[in-house]
Scaffold this motif. Sequence first.
Motif, short mmCIF file in Angstrom:
data_model
loop_
_atom_site.label_atom_id
_atom_site.label_comp_id
_atom_site.label_asym_id
_atom_site.label_seq_id
_atom_site.Cartn_x
_atom_site.Cartn_y
_atom_site.Cartn_z
N THR A 38 0.86 -1.18 0.00
CA THR A 38 0.00 0.00 0.00
C THR A 38 0.90 1.23 0.00
OG1 THR A 38 -1.81 -1.10 1.15
CG2 THR A 38 -1.78 1.30 1.23
N VAL A 39 0.63 2.15 -0.93
CA VAL A 39 1.45 3.34 -1.12
C VAL A 39 0.63 4.56 -0.75
CG1 VAL A 39 2.87 4.63 -2.75
CG2 VAL A 39 2.52 2.18 -3.08
N GLU A 40 1.21 5.41 0.11
CA GLU A 40 0.53 6.63 0.52
C GLU A 40 1.40 7.85 0.24
OE1 GLU A 40 -0.45 6.05 4.62
OE2 GLU A 40 -1.47 4.17 4.21
N SER A 41 2.32 7.73 -0.69
CA SER A 41 3.22 8.83 -1.02
C SER A 41 3.51 8.79 -2.51
CB SER A 41 4.52 8.71 -0.22
OG SER A 41 5.23 7.56 -0.62
N ASP A 42 4.44 9.64 -2.92
CA ASP A 42 4.85 9.67 -4.33
C ASP A 42 5.43 8.32 -4.74
OD1 ASP A 42 4.23 12.31 -3.99
OD2 ASP A 42 6.27 13.05 -4.25
N LEU A 43 5.28 8.00 -6.00
CA LEU A 43 5.97 6.84 -6.52
C LEU A 43 6.54 7.19 -7.87
CD1 LEU A 43 3.63 4.20 -8.00
CD2 LEU A 43 2.64 6.07 -6.75
N ARG A 44 7.48 6.41 -8.31
CA ARG A 44 8.14 6.63 -9.59
C ARG A 44 7.94 5.40 -10.45
NH1 ARG A 44 13.42 10.25 -8.34
NH2 ARG A 44 12.43 11.52 -6.74
N VAL A 45 7.68 5.64 -11.72
CA VAL A 45 7.40 4.56 -12.64
C VAL A 45 8.30 4.74 -13.87
CG1 VAL A 45 5.63 3.51 -14.10
CG2 VAL A 45 5.02 4.38 -11.85
N ARG A 46 8.84 3.63 -14.36
CA ARG A 46 9.67 3.67 -15.57
C ARG A 46 9.34 2.47 -16.43
NH1 ARG A 46 15.57 3.31 -14.23
NH2 ARG A 46 14.99 1.17 -14.01
N ASP A 47 8.94 2.73 -17.68
CA ASP A 47 8.76 1.66 -18.64
C ASP A 47 10.13 1.13 -19.04
OD1 ASP A 47 5.97 1.79 -18.79
OD2 ASP A 47 6.04 3.38 -20.27
N ALA A 48 10.15 -0.06 -19.60
CA ALA A 48 11.42 -0.65 -20.03
C ALA A 48 12.14 0.32 -20.96
CB ALA A 48 11.16 -1.97 -20.75
N GLY A 49 13.33 0.72 -20.56
CA GLY A 49 14.15 1.60 -21.39
C GLY A 49 13.76 3.05 -21.34
N GLY A 50 12.72 3.41 -20.60
CA GLY A 50 12.25 4.79 -20.55
C GLY A 50 12.82 5.56 -19.38
N VAL A 54 7.98 10.74 -11.90
CA VAL A 54 7.51 10.87 -10.53
C VAL A 54 6.04 11.28 -10.58
CG1 VAL A 54 7.78 12.10 -8.34
CG2 VAL A 54 9.78 11.63 -9.76
N VAL A 55 5.21 10.58 -9.82
CA VAL A 55 3.79 10.94 -9.77
C VAL A 55 3.33 11.07 -8.33
CG1 VAL A 55 3.21 9.92 -12.00
CG2 VAL A 55 3.06 8.52 -9.96
N GLN A 56 2.49 12.05 -8.10
CA GLN A 56 1.90 12.24 -6.77
C GLN A 56 0.50 11.66 -6.74
OE1 GLN A 56 2.27 16.48 -6.37
NE2 GLN A 56 4.31 16.31 -5.48
N ASP A 57 -0.11 11.51 -7.89
CA ASP A 57 -1.47 10.98 -8.00
C ASP A 57 -1.38 9.64 -8.71
OD1 ASP A 57 -4.10 10.36 -8.66
OD2 ASP A 57 -4.63 12.44 -9.11
N THR A 93 9.22 -0.74 -14.08
CA THR A 93 9.81 -0.58 -12.76
C THR A 93 8.97 0.40 -11.96
OG1 THR A 93 12.05 -0.94 -13.61
CG2 THR A 93 11.87 0.16 -11.48
N VAL A 94 8.62 0.01 -10.75
CA VAL A 94 7.88 0.89 -9.84
C VAL A 94 8.76 1.09 -8.61
CG1 VAL A 94 5.76 1.23 -8.51
CG2 VAL A 94 5.68 -0.05 -10.66
N ARG A 95 8.97 2.35 -8.28
CA ARG A 95 9.84 2.69 -7.16
C ARG A 95 9.02 3.40 -6.08
NH1 ARG A 95 14.82 6.81 -7.52
NH2 ARG A 95 15.68 6.43 -5.47
N PHE A 96 9.09 2.90 -4.88
CA PHE A 96 8.38 3.45 -3.73
C PHE A 96 9.39 4.20 -2.88
CE2 PHE A 96 6.71 -0.67 -4.97
CZ PHE A 96 5.42 -0.32 -5.37
N ILE A 97 9.10 5.46 -2.58
CA ILE A 97 10.07 6.30 -1.89
C ILE A 97 9.46 6.88 -0.62
CG2 ILE A 97 11.51 8.36 -2.08
CD1 ILE A 97 11.46 7.86 -5.13
#
Length: 117
Positions: A38-50, A54-57, A93-97
């Motif tokens: 469960t994520v309650e903060s910003d997360l970062r998403v990267r497609d393969a090779g992209g 950073v998204v807040q929503d 890739t999904v990054r939780f920070i």
Amino acid sequence: MAIPQGENFELLRGRSLDQLRFGRHALTLQFDEMVWITVESDLRVRDAGGEETVVQDSRLVATPLLSSLVNRVADVRVDDPRSLSIVFDGGLTVRFIDGHDRYEAFQVGHGERLIIV
């Protein structure tokens, strides 16, 4: 808070993403074998090779996350004491920070076990 020292989140490796739940202030990724994040903060998403975005929503990453349904977690890594990344076998890739000193950023659960960051 920080990721507990020595925690490697290997319980995520090989898990299939089975369900996504979007809420007003939280996103839950539900995996097989009763594993969830469960994520309650910003997360970062990267497609393969992209590039990493950073998204807040979390609604802004609904499309790539939905495209990862039934994909398995190919890799999981603790990037630093406040960051966890998972890589799906489709390349996303999904990054939780943990960007907050006072608030929870994300939780990882498996059955009765709960890791709060």
